[in-house]
Design a protein around this motif. Structure first.
Motif, PDB file in Angstrom:
ATOM      1  N   HIS A 170       1.002  -1.236   0.180  1.00 48.39           N
ATOM      2  CA  HIS A 170       0.070  -0.321   0.089  1.00 48.39           C
ATOM      3  C   HIS A 170       0.797   1.522  -0.471  1.00 48.39           C
ATOM      4  N   TYR A 198      -1.774   2.152   8.227  1.00 47.32           N
ATOM      5  CA  TYR A 198      -2.833   2.786   7.950  1.00 47.32           C
ATOM      6  C   TYR A 198      -4.157   1.416   7.223  1.00 47.32           C
ATOM      7  N   LYS A 199      -3.731   0.912   6.365  1.00 45.99           N
ATOM      8  CA  LYS A 199      -4.436  -0.263   5.256  1.00 45.99           C
ATOM      9  C   LYS A 199      -5.447  -0.555   6.021  1.00 45.99           C
ATOM     10  N   LYS A 244     -10.020   2.426   7.161  1.00 46.75           N
ATOM     11  CA  LYS A 244      -9.415   3.617   6.224  1.00 46.75           C
ATOM     12  C   LYS A 244     -10.220   4.936   6.445  1.00 46.75           C
ATOM     13  N   THR A 245     -10.990   5.239   7.307  1.00 48.39           N
ATOM     14  CA  THR A 245     -10.790   6.668   7.804  1.00 48.39           C
ATOM     15  C   THR A 245      -9.914   7.517   7.663  1.00 48.39           C
ATOM     16  N   LEU A 252      -6.635   6.055   6.400  1.00 51.75           N
ATOM     17  CA  LEU A 252      -6.063   5.953   5.171  1.00 51.75           C
ATOM     18  C   LEU A 252      -6.603   7.099   4.572  1.00 51.75           C
ATOM     19  N   ASP A 253      -7.650   6.937   4.222  1.00 52.64           N
ATOM     20  CA  ASP A 253      -8.087   8.395   3.399  1.00 52.64           C
ATOM     21  C   ASP A 253      -7.648   9.949   4.171  1.00 52.64           C
ATOM     22  N   GLU A 254      -7.698   9.854   5.355  1.00 55.54           N
ATOM     23  CA  GLU A 254      -7.067  11.073   5.875  1.00 55.54           C
ATOM     24  C   GLU A 254      -6.161  11.283   5.001  1.00 55.54           C
ATOM     25  N   ILE A 312      -3.933  10.122   3.006  1.00 56.08           N
ATOM     26  CA  ILE A 312      -3.771  10.008   1.334  1.00 56.08           C
ATOM     27  C   ILE A 312      -4.081  11.280   1.531  1.00 56.08           C
ATOM     28  N   LYS A 313      -5.336  12.060   1.750  1.00 60.29           N
ATOM     29  CA  LYS A 313      -5.293  13.395   1.743  1.00 60.29           C
ATOM     30  C   LYS A 313      -4.552  14.322   1.640  1.00 60.29           C
TER      31      LYS A 313
END
Length: 281
Positions: free
Chosen positions: A94, A266-267, A270-271, A273-275, A277-278
């Motif tokens: 990831h 973070y895999k 999801k919350t 991980l999305d944070e 990535i952003k």
């Protein structure tokens, strides 16, 4: 009056300290980019060039000069389909991969027409040590990098699939290549390409902050790879990790940055991980 000034000063110091602590905490919660290319050498990489054994950097194809990782062919009389790949020695599952590249110079004699200003970043790639001497490409998902000719449209950050398939638009995609929605990058300009790879779920190709291609469920299967060890190609197996390769396909190319954010920690959230990535894009 003095007490008021002192009080105000003290309050300012406290607020500044709080802000610094807050920013530090925020930074500490983000992954630091791993510089896959260290700007000095390719000691952390393994070359694999067709017709040569793993580890042999034939004709000094991959080299570091002037702080750039260069792909060059001045040691070739003719290309002779000696497709090359340079694999980073650590596999990842990831991650966000960021590459800065530019095409330069002229294609080497014997390079195919389709390979003009053509290179790639191989994702979830095969271990180079398992590639046979005559194997042309690693079993992998290719983020294809293309340059324009100054006139015609030619997208970059496309998808090619040597020995693999993906799910595109909810259907198994078995053709070898498909184009992204990117603009054309002409000349010798530097281009930044990003690839968001989330195990065996989603892969996104990103240019200038925009997703130009998205697909899912990368898996072993199909053709477009030759002279491989059959044990390395169990068709239908999902690809959830692998090696990152940079490609030599007969046209000179420079890389000035190859960096990666490891998202594996973070895999399972999801919350979070999305944070993350952003924030890192």
């Amino acid at each position: 009056m003095k007490l008021t000034l002192l009080s105000t000063f003290a309050a300012s110091v406290i607020c500044f300290a709080c802000a610094v602590k807050s920013n530090t905490t925020a930074s500490e919660n983000l992954p630091r980019p791993i510089q896959l290319f260290n700007g000095k050498d390719i000691s952390d990489w393994t070359p694999k060039i067709r017709l040569h054994e793993p580890g042999e950097n034939y004709a000094n194809t991959f080299r570091v000069e002037d702080g750039l990782l260069k792909v060059r062919y001045d040691g070739y009389d003719e290309f002779k389909q000696q497709y090359g790949h340079l694999a980073y020695n650590t596999p990842y599952s990831h991650y966000l991969l960021r590459i800065e590249y530019r095409f330069v110079g002229d294609q080497v004699k014997g390079g195919e027409g389709w390979a003009w200003r053509n290179s790639g970043a191989m994702l979830h790639g095969q271990d180079p040590k398992t590639m046979l001497r005559d194997q042309d490409f690693p079993i992998s998902i290719e983020g294809q990098l293309l340059g324009g000719n100054g006139t015609d449209e030619r997208t970059t950050s496309n998808l090619c699939t040597p020995g693999t398939n993906v799910v595109l638009n909810d259907k198994l995609f078995t053709p070898h290549c498909t184009s992204s929605t990117s603009k054309t990058y002409h000349g010798d300009q530097w281009v930044t390409a990003e690839f968001l790879v989330l195990g065996d779920s989603v892969i996104k190709h990103i240019l200038d902050g925009e997703v130009v291609l998205e697909y899912s469920k990368p898996q072993i299967g199909g053709g477009n790879v030759e002279n491989y060890d059959p044990k390395q190609k169990p068709d239908g197996t999902l690809l959830n990790k692998g090696f990152i390769h940079l490609q030599s396909e007969s046209h000179p190319i420079d890389f000035r940055k190859v960096e990666l954010y490891d998202l594996a920690p973070y895999k399972n959230d999801k919350t979070k991980l999305d944070e993350v990535i952003k924030k890192i894009q």
